[in-house]
Design an enzyme around this catalytic site. Structure first.
Site, short mmCIF file in Angstrom:
data_model
loop_
_atom_site.label_atom_id
_atom_site.label_comp_id
_atom_site.label_asym_id
_atom_site.label_seq_id
_atom_site.Cartn_x
_atom_site.Cartn_y
_atom_site.Cartn_z
N PHE A 153 73.62 29.04 107.42
CA PHE A 153 74.35 27.87 106.46
C PHE A 153 74.84 28.53 105.36
O PHE A 153 75.87 28.22 104.71
CB PHE A 153 73.24 27.32 105.60
CG PHE A 153 71.84 28.03 104.98
CD1 PHE A 153 72.09 28.64 103.87
CD2 PHE A 153 70.82 28.03 106.03
CE1 PHE A 153 70.95 29.55 103.59
CE2 PHE A 153 69.75 28.78 105.52
CZ PHE A 153 69.72 29.35 104.35
N GLY A 191 79.08 28.68 105.14
CA GLY A 191 80.27 27.52 104.72
C GLY A 191 79.52 27.06 103.51
O GLY A 191 80.00 26.36 102.76
N HIS A 192 78.52 27.66 102.87
CA HIS A 192 77.68 27.15 101.58
C HIS A 192 77.26 28.43 100.58
O HIS A 192 75.96 28.56 100.62
CB HIS A 192 76.68 26.19 102.01
CG HIS A 192 75.99 25.42 100.81
ND1 HIS A 192 75.09 25.89 99.78
CD2 HIS A 192 76.46 24.14 100.26
CE1 HIS A 192 75.07 25.00 98.86
NE2 HIS A 192 75.70 23.99 99.23
N PHE A 193 77.98 29.02 99.84
CA PHE A 193 79.49 28.75 99.91
C PHE A 193 80.16 30.52 100.04
O PHE A 193 79.14 31.22 99.79
CB PHE A 193 79.98 28.65 98.49
CG PHE A 193 79.42 27.25 98.22
CD1 PHE A 193 80.06 25.99 98.64
CD2 PHE A 193 78.56 27.09 97.19
CE1 PHE A 193 79.82 24.78 98.03
CE2 PHE A 193 77.88 25.86 96.92
CZ PHE A 193 78.62 24.60 97.33
N ILE A 212 74.83 30.15 98.23
CA ILE A 212 73.68 29.60 97.79
C ILE A 212 72.97 28.89 98.79
O ILE A 212 73.63 28.07 99.49
CB ILE A 212 74.16 28.60 96.72
CG1 ILE A 212 74.87 29.51 95.58
CG2 ILE A 212 72.97 28.02 96.09
CD1 ILE A 212 75.41 28.70 94.35
#
Length: 146
Positions: free
Chosen positions: A43, A46-48, A53
């Site tokens: 994750f 893309g986050h971020f 986070i």
């Protein structure tokens, strides 16, 4: 309880198994587990990308998996190890601090009540003793495959 034992109770697998180890378990009362958060988590792509986070919904999912473990340990005779606990409700959800690579997320679920196959738990996530998130989580028990 190590990861192999956890996999006997939870149907989740990579990349969605979000509990690495159970540290303490008092069936019918509480369960304390950990999730080691690394930069390699899928994750974080893309986050971020520049400020990674852990998504809040995944913190809640980790807590929900913790409740499934506590329910399984509390009432193994109800549906057995093959039971699946589905997230069916959230109340009083709060987030305070971001979770970043390198953090060890401590996940605590405390049994509140159950009626028929619906279980309720008070849950809290911390990093190094600092409050991250909390929620009241409800889950429903079902036989595996149903």
């Amino acid at each position: 309880m190590d990861i192999q034992a956890i996999k006997e109770f939870l149907p989740h697998r990579y990349p969605f198994l979000l509990v690495d180890r159970v540290l303490e378990c008092e069936p019918g009362k509480r369960l304390l587990a950990i999730k080691n958060v690394t930069y390699n988590e899928p994750f974080f792509q893309g986050h971020f990308p520049r400020v990674p986070i852990m998504p809040g919904v995944l913190i809640i999912e980790a807590l929900a998996q913790t409740t499934g473990l506590l329910a399984s340990e509390t009432a193994p005779d109800v549906l057995g190890k093959g039971a699946t606990y589905y997230l069916v409700g959230l109340d009083k959800v709060r987030f305070k601090r971001p979770v970043v690579p390198g953090d060890q997320l401590r996940l605590e679920a405390t049994y509140l009540r159950h009626k028929r196959n619906i279980w309720a738990f008070a849950c809290r996530a911390d990093v190094e003793g600092e409050f991250v998130a909390s929620a009241e989580i409800m889950c429903a028990a079902a036989e595996q495959g149903s």
